[in-house]
Design an enzyme around this catalytic site. Sequence first.
Site, mmCIF file in Angstrom:
data_model
loop_
_atom_site.group_PDB
_atom_site.id
_atom_site.type_symbol
_atom_site.label_atom_id
_atom_site.label_comp_id
_atom_site.label_asym_id
_atom_site.label_seq_id
_atom_site.Cartn_x
_atom_site.Cartn_y
_atom_site.Cartn_z
ATOM 1 N N LYS A 79 0.845 -1.200 0.000
ATOM 2 C CA LYS A 79 0.000 0.000 0.000
ATOM 3 C C LYS A 79 0.883 1.254 0.000
ATOM 4 O O LYS A 79 0.637 2.203 -0.750
ATOM 5 C CB LYS A 79 -0.920 0.013 1.233
ATOM 6 C CG LYS A 79 -2.034 -1.017 1.143
ATOM 7 C CD LYS A 79 -2.840 -1.128 2.430
ATOM 8 C CE LYS A 79 -3.808 -2.290 2.334
ATOM 9 N NZ LYS A 79 -4.504 -2.585 3.597
ATOM 10 N N GLN A 118 -4.640 -1.590 9.403
ATOM 11 C CA GLN A 118 -4.414 -2.931 8.848
ATOM 12 C C GLN A 118 -4.993 -3.988 9.793
ATOM 13 O O GLN A 118 -4.691 -4.010 10.978
ATOM 14 C CB GLN A 118 -2.897 -3.152 8.635
ATOM 15 C CG GLN A 118 -2.556 -4.460 7.963
ATOM 16 C CD GLN A 118 -3.127 -4.570 6.542
ATOM 17 O OE1 GLN A 118 -3.050 -3.643 5.752
ATOM 18 N NE2 GLN A 118 -3.728 -5.709 6.232
ATOM 19 N N ASP A 154 -11.415 2.729 3.111
ATOM 20 C CA ASP A 154 -11.711 1.300 2.926
ATOM 21 C C ASP A 154 -13.206 1.088 2.677
ATOM 22 O O ASP A 154 -13.616 0.045 2.184
ATOM 23 C CB ASP A 154 -11.325 0.509 4.188
ATOM 24 C CG ASP A 154 -9.936 -0.104 4.091
ATOM 25 O OD1 ASP A 154 -9.504 -0.399 2.959
ATOM 26 O OD2 ASP A 154 -9.291 -0.309 5.140
#
Length: 302
Positions: free
Chosen positions: A54, A98, A121
């Site tokens: 990422k 995460q 997200d």
Amino acid sequence: MSAKLIKGTEIREEILEEITKEVAEIKEKHGVVPGLVTILVGESPASISYVTLKIKTAHRVGFNEIQDSQSEDISEADLLALIDKYNNDDSINGILVQLPLPKHINEKKVLNAIDPDKDVDGFHPVNVGRLMIGGDEVKFPPCTPFGIQEMIIRAGVETSGAEVVVVGRSNIVGKPIANMMVQKGPGANSTVTIVHTRTKDLAAHCKRADILIVAAGVPDLVKPEWIKPGACVIDVGVNRVGEKISEKTGKKIAILKGDVDFDAAKEIAGYITPVPGGVGPMTITMLMLNTLKSLKFKLGLM
Ligand code: NAD
């Protein structure tokens, strides 16, 4: 092979190029770039490798990327305070935590603490609700379904009036992609059916699909005879079925298989995504797009 391959690896490159160009334009006009923070708790090798990818992608497209690594024993209260800090930081447009988090931390509580306008997200209940309403309400579609819809659009597959069958009803893939395909708008307007473990005749439903989206996590679940000739088959499944030695690195790597019997299915389908190299590369790409969108919302450009 009769099916046209929809390659996530190629579409990823196109989209990342578009993002890079737009980031440079915004920087020139407005003097800012998207800010993305990635919070990593602990040192799980799998999490580190996702976060690294990422970060690498964020740098590539010109974002300001902050990596915030916290020790495994951070308290829930301290993690919530950290999120609050980034919620109030004007230079941050996207906050990523995460997963998985250590057992002593309530994941749901942490994810729900993220400002919905920085939840790139797209997992916050506010964003799930926005997605359900559709249209202008939508801010951040969850990244894997967002990537699936974008692949279908870029492959030129007609979705309006199409019979879409989604195998799987998870909150991160099945339910959101079904919801997105049924909305009004480009890449949607479809007639959608969701099938799952309690569905009586899985094969009969799949056989009707003009677009078959499979996210079950069961290798070779979908048999070639379940595929309507010419259908578009999107295989989301990533199943580790063994190990092999990489020709590139000489190291052991996982052998990955999708949820569809690819070799046979590609002779019947009109379009098909491979595994690996299909849906997989799209998720992080769309995370970057959501982060760019977040800055654009803030600047009034969307
Ligand atoms: P999940 O386990 O949360 O959900 C799977 C769903 O499939 C469930 O709703 C279940 O009802 C359904 N299902 C399972 N077995 C079935 C069967 N035999 N018949 C009918 N329905 C069945 O999984 P998920 O998180 O949605 O992920 C699904 C797959 O997609 C996994 O292989 C996962 O690794 C992969 N995935 C890939 C990406 C990506 O490529 N970026 C992202 C997310 C998930």
